[in-house]
Enzyme design. Structure first.
Site, PDB file in Angstrom:
ATOM      1  N   TYR A  47       0.834  -1.204   0.000  1.00  0.00           N
ATOM      2  CA  TYR A  47       0.000   0.000   0.000  1.00  0.00           C
ATOM      3  C   TYR A  47       0.876   1.264   0.000  1.00  0.00           C
ATOM      4  CZ  TYR A  47      -3.266   3.467   1.826  1.00  0.00           C
ATOM      5  OH  TYR A  47      -4.019   4.586   2.017  1.00  0.00           O
ATOM      6  N   LYS A  50     -11.749   0.067   5.568  1.00  0.00           N
ATOM      7  CA  LYS A  50     -12.180  -0.507   4.296  1.00  0.00           C
ATOM      8  C   LYS A  50     -13.287  -1.542   4.525  1.00  0.00           C
ATOM      9  CE  LYS A  50      -8.767   2.033   2.822  1.00  0.00           C
ATOM     10  NZ  LYS A  50      -7.422   1.480   2.638  1.00  0.00           N
TER      11      LYS A  50
END
Ligand SMILES: *Cc1c(COP(=O)(O)O)cnc(C)c1O
Length: 397
Positions: free
Chosen positions: A113, A210
């Site tokens: 990420y 998320k």
């Protein structure tokens, strides 16, 4: 749970951590907006402070709503202990800074990420922590890097945004022979589809922002593992202070009750959409671990129960086509987050890798014209029709 038989994960999503009798018999976990917790009995207060009896003292240490969130994730990941954070990046950075010291070496992959990658290239080296980033799918290169000295192996799979898959079990074995800790970011797969601890990881962490929350209305992070490791990470967090706030913990808890439902639906829709894209003349490439053509499909099949709700793909032409295509999507937010009930689409330069420069993204092999598509819980037929009309608009047929 009192039942001797372990409930299935869909049941755990609803009940885990939430079985106890709450304030005035409320069936829902209350949001305890209190910074401190008072005690008239000083001896009792001291016992709580020493951890000899359950209780809360101060919100930077613990909070009842936050504790329920931690316990739910802990049970879903089948871990001994868990601690939570204000965001996924707080979970990741606190894990590094609590467990690593100058002179240590961390081995990871190039496709982590964007924020994690920044820790690797900008912040950890400042503290004399050496970082070796390997080609994500070159397992032999990762093994070589581990065996030439490694204190922590940090994995993320499937990766954001290119959906590469890394074999957790295989690499964890190599890392453990070297005496290294293994940490896995399970944000994309969620505990519904993948359990890194069962595959040999020592710690599993999430951006709860998320899929765990699932509604794009609360930031949060969580780390699960052994009591010993979590105690160290918790101690660092209670001092440095990146705590999850009780309102966010409540929103994440409410979201998690439907985690299993959402992930099943999103995985099924994503597979259907990926298959549609795979055969489309205007689509030049599709990245989805559930497709047979995906280079790590076999590993994905072995370590995941289904392939998740994230897809990325490229359309004909350059960034101009992306600029024409994206605004035409009716059922997608063009936004930076992922894993919500609504479909979300965007290019990596403004989503997963917004923190990185053009050169850094290029070095990671992330094409500018890639479209990251986070499948929501809408009807898959409507999503396919929506993509189709946007492609027709972009290319004229
Ligand atoms: C979003 C994300 C993070 C960071 O989480 P925040 O809650 O935004 O801090 C970490 N890892 C992955 C895989 C992510 O998608």
């Amino acid at each position: 749970m009192n039942n001797t038989k372990q409930p299935k994960i869909g049941t755990q999503c609803v009940w885990a951590g939430e079985e106890s009798a709450f304030w005035k018999r409320s069936t829902q976990t209350p949001v305890v907006h209190s910074v401190s917790f008072g005690y008239n009995d000083i001896e009792h207060w001291q016992k709580v402070g020493r951890g000899e009896t359950d209780g809360h003292i101060y919100g930077r240490n613990t909070n009842p709503t936050v504790a329920v969130f931690e316990d739910k994730v802990r049970q879903l990941e089948n871990a001994t202990a868990a601690t939570s954070f204000a965001s996924g990046m707080a979970a990741i950075s606190n894990t590094f800074f609590s467990l690593l010291a100058p002179g240590d070496r961390i081995v990871s992959i190039k496709d982590s990420y964007g924020g994690t990658n920044k820790l690797f290239i900008e912040f950890l080296p400042r503290f004399q922590i050496e970082v070796t980033l390997c080609d994500t799918t070159d397992h032999a290169a990762i093994e070589t890097a581990i065996t030439s000295g490694c204190d922590m192996l940090y994995l993320e799979t499937p990766t954001n945004p290119t959906l590469k898959v890394v074999d957790i079990q295989k690499l964890a074995q190599v890392a453990h022979k070297q005496g290294a800790l293994v940490v896995a970011d399970n944000t994309f797969a969620t505990p519904i589809l993948q359990n890194p601890l069962a595959l040999g990881a020592d710690l599993v962490l999430h951006s709860a922002t998320k899929y765990l929350g699932g509604h794009a209305d609360a930031l949060g992070g969580v780390v699960c593992g052994s009591q010993e490791l979590i105690d160290k990470i918790y101690h660092f967090r209670e001092i440095t202070g990146a705590v999850l706030d009780p309102m966010s913990a409540y929103l994440l808890l409410r979201g998690m009750k439907t985690l299993d439902l959402r992930i099943q639906r999103q995985s099924a829709s994503a597979l259907q959409i990926a298959r549609y894209l795979e055969n489309h003349p205007h689509v030049t490439d599709v990245f989805y671990p559930g497709l047979k053509r995906h280079p790590q499909h076999t590993i994905a099949k072995r370590q995941m129960k289904a392939f998740g709700g994230m897809i990325s793909f490229m359309i004909r032409g350059d960034f101009e086509s992306v600029r024409a295509f994206l605004p035409q999507l009716k059922y997608a937010h063009r936004a930076a987050n992922l894993g919500a009930v609504e479909t979300i689409a965007g290019p990596p330069a403004t989503t997963s890798h917004v923190e990185c420069s053009d050169e850094e993204r290029a070095a990671m092999g992330i094409p500018d014209s890639l479209i990251r598509y986070s499948v929501g819980i809408e009807d898959a037929d409507d999503l396919i029709a929506d993509i189709e009309q946007a492609l027709v608009y972009t290319f004229g047929t």
